[in-house]
Design a protein around this motif. Structure first.
Motif, short mmCIF file in Angstrom:
data_model
loop_
_atom_site.label_atom_id
_atom_site.label_comp_id
_atom_site.label_asym_id
_atom_site.label_seq_id
_atom_site.Cartn_x
_atom_site.Cartn_y
_atom_site.Cartn_z
N ARG A 158 -6.69 -46.20 -48.77
CA ARG A 158 -7.11 -45.25 -47.76
C ARG A 158 -7.13 -45.97 -46.40
O ARG A 158 -7.49 -47.14 -46.32
CB ARG A 158 -8.49 -44.69 -48.08
N ASP A 159 -6.74 -45.26 -45.34
CA ASP A 159 -6.80 -45.88 -44.02
C ASP A 159 -7.07 -44.82 -42.95
O ASP A 159 -6.58 -43.70 -43.04
CB ASP A 159 -5.50 -46.62 -43.69
N ASP A 160 -7.84 -45.22 -41.96
CA ASP A 160 -8.10 -44.39 -40.79
C ASP A 160 -7.04 -44.71 -39.75
O ASP A 160 -7.06 -45.78 -39.14
CB ASP A 160 -9.50 -44.70 -40.24
N LEU A 161 -6.10 -43.82 -39.56
CA LEU A 161 -4.99 -44.06 -38.64
C LEU A 161 -5.42 -44.04 -37.18
O LEU A 161 -4.68 -44.48 -36.31
CB LEU A 161 -3.88 -43.04 -38.88
N MET A 162 -6.62 -43.53 -36.90
CA MET A 162 -7.16 -43.52 -35.54
C MET A 162 -7.97 -44.78 -35.23
O MET A 162 -8.51 -44.93 -34.14
CB MET A 162 -8.01 -42.27 -35.31
N LYS A 163 -8.08 -45.67 -36.20
CA LYS A 163 -8.73 -46.98 -36.01
C LYS A 163 -10.13 -46.86 -35.43
O LYS A 163 -10.56 -47.65 -34.59
CB LYS A 163 -7.86 -47.88 -35.10
N GLY A 164 -10.86 -45.85 -35.90
CA GLY A 164 -12.23 -45.69 -35.49
C GLY A 164 -12.44 -44.90 -34.21
O GLY A 164 -13.59 -44.62 -33.83
N VAL A 165 -11.37 -44.53 -33.53
CA VAL A 165 -11.49 -43.77 -32.29
C VAL A 165 -11.84 -42.32 -32.62
O VAL A 165 -11.18 -41.68 -33.45
CB VAL A 165 -10.19 -43.82 -31.46
N GLU A 166 -12.88 -41.79 -31.97
CA GLU A 166 -13.29 -40.42 -32.22
C GLU A 166 -12.42 -39.46 -31.42
O GLU A 166 -12.26 -39.62 -30.20
CB GLU A 166 -14.75 -40.23 -31.83
N LEU A 167 -11.87 -38.48 -32.10
CA LEU A 167 -11.02 -37.49 -31.45
C LEU A 167 -11.85 -36.26 -31.07
O LEU A 167 -12.91 -36.01 -31.65
CB LEU A 167 -9.89 -37.06 -32.39
N PRO A 168 -11.36 -35.47 -30.12
CA PRO A 168 -12.03 -34.19 -29.82
C PRO A 168 -12.01 -33.30 -31.06
O PRO A 168 -11.23 -33.51 -31.99
CB PRO A 168 -11.17 -33.61 -28.69
N PRO A 169 -12.87 -32.29 -31.10
CA PRO A 169 -12.89 -31.38 -32.26
C PRO A 169 -11.52 -30.74 -32.47
O PRO A 169 -10.85 -30.36 -31.52
CB PRO A 169 -13.94 -30.32 -31.86
N SER A 170 -11.13 -30.64 -33.73
CA SER A 170 -9.82 -30.08 -34.04
C SER A 170 -9.90 -28.58 -34.25
O SER A 170 -10.90 -28.05 -34.73
CB SER A 170 -9.23 -30.75 -35.28
N GLY A 171 -8.82 -27.91 -33.90
CA GLY A 171 -8.72 -26.48 -34.15
C GLY A 171 -8.33 -26.20 -35.58
O GLY A 171 -8.82 -25.27 -36.21
N ARG A 172 -7.47 -27.06 -36.10
CA ARG A 172 -7.00 -26.92 -37.49
C ARG A 172 -6.79 -28.29 -38.08
O ARG A 172 -6.41 -29.23 -37.38
CB ARG A 172 -5.68 -26.15 -37.55
N GLU A 173 -7.02 -28.40 -39.38
CA GLU A 173 -6.69 -29.63 -40.13
C GLU A 173 -6.06 -29.22 -41.45
O GLU A 173 -6.41 -28.18 -42.02
CB GLU A 173 -7.94 -30.48 -40.37
N TRP A 174 -5.15 -30.04 -41.92
CA TRP A 174 -4.52 -29.74 -43.20
C TRP A 174 -4.01 -31.03 -43.84
O TRP A 174 -3.85 -32.05 -43.18
CB TRP A 174 -3.37 -28.75 -43.03
N SER A 175 -3.77 -30.97 -45.13
CA SER A 175 -3.24 -32.10 -45.88
C SER A 175 -1.73 -31.99 -45.95
O SER A 175 -1.19 -30.90 -46.17
CB SER A 175 -3.82 -32.13 -47.30
N TRP A 176 -1.06 -33.11 -45.76
CA TRP A 176 0.40 -33.16 -45.81
C TRP A 176 0.80 -34.22 -46.82
O TRP A 176 0.50 -35.39 -46.64
CB TRP A 176 0.95 -33.50 -44.42
N THR A 177 1.45 -33.79 -47.88
CA THR A 177 1.92 -34.73 -48.90
C THR A 177 3.20 -35.38 -48.40
O THR A 177 4.30 -34.82 -48.54
CB THR A 177 2.15 -34.02 -50.24
#
Length: 202
Positions: A158-177
Motif C-alpha cells: 500500500r502507498d500514499d501517492l500524495m506523500k502525506g499532502v492533504e488535498l482539498p475535498p473531492s467531489g468524487r472518488e472511485w477505485s481503478w483496477t
C-alpha cells in the motif's frame, strides 16, 4: 464546463497522448486549448492537424517545479505561476499528473543529492497551491493511493501517492483496477484510488 460563464481559454496540464481528457469536446467548447507536457509526440500533433483542431496550442514544459527546487532548495517552488500569464483563462485541468510528479521526483531525489529528501511532498503541495491560487476554476484529477491485493483480499502493498499532502475535498472518488489478476501476476491485482477535485469552482 457547464458551470462556466465564459469559455475562452482552457489549459490542460499533463496532456500527454490526449487520452485523459475529452479533447474534441474541449476544442468545440473553448476558443483556445493550451496543452502542457514534457513532450508531445509527433503522432499526437499529426492527429490534431488531421482533425483540423487549429485551436490546440502545444506547449513543452516541465510542470513539476523540480528545477526551481534544485536551484533554490530553501524556497518553495511555484511551477504553475506561468498560468497567470495566459490571457482569458477560464479553466485549468490537471489530468493524472500529480501522482506521477510524486513518484518520479521521489525516484530522482533518491539518486540525486542536489534534491532535498522531501522533494516529492513539497512539489505535490506546490502543484495544489498553484491551482488554489488561480483566479479561475480548476479540476484536479489524480490517483491518491494504491494497493496490491491477493485473491483473498489481503493487502500485500500500500502507498500514499500524495506523500502525506492533504488535498482539498473531492467531489468524487472511485477505485481503478490498474492491473487485474493475470496482467502482472495470476496471484494479485493493483488497485488505485482516484479523486476528482474541483477547486475555486463557483
Amino acid at each position: 464546463m457547464s458551470t462556466l460563464s465564459k469559455r475562452r481559454s482552457v489549459a490542460v496540464l499533463g496532456s500527454g497522448l490526449l487520452r485523459d481528457v475529452p479533447i474534441l469536446l474541449l476544442s468545440r467548447q473553448f476558443d483556445r486549448v493550451y496543452l502542457y507536457d514534457l513532450q508531445h509526440l509527433a503522432s499526437v500533433r499529426l492527429w490534431a492537424r488531421l482533425n483540423r483542431l487549429a485551436d490546440l496550442d502545444f506547449q513543452t514544459r516541465d510542470l513539476s517545479g523540480v528545477e526551481q527546487l534544485r536551484e533554490k532548495p530553501g524556497v518553495q517552488p511555484r511551477p504553475l505561476n506561468f498560468l497567470n500569464d495566459i490571457p482569458e483563462l477560464d479553466l485549468v485541468i490537471s489530468a493524472n499528473l500529480l501522482s506521477q510528479i510524486g513518484v518520479g521526483i521521489g525516484r530522482m531525489a533518491a539518486a540525486d543529492t542536489t534534491l532535498p529528501g522531501d522533494a516529492s511532498p513539497r512539489l505535490i503541495a506546490a502543484h495544489v497551491e498553484g491551482l488554489k491560487s488561480l483566479t479561475c476554476p480548476s479540476l484536479l484529477l489524480t490517483d491518491r493511493s494504491y494497493e496490491v491485493l491477493d485473491k483473498s483480499g489481503r493487502v500485500l502493498e500500500r502507498d500514499d501517492l500524495m506523500k502525506g499532502v492533504e488535498l482539498p475535498p473531492s467531489g468524487r472518488e472511485w477505485s481503478w483496477t490498474v492491473a487485474p489478476y493475470g496482467e502482472l501476476s495470476p496471484d494479485y491485482q493493483a488497485v488505485h484510488q482516484v479523486a476528482s477535485i474541483r477547486i475555486n469552482a463557483s
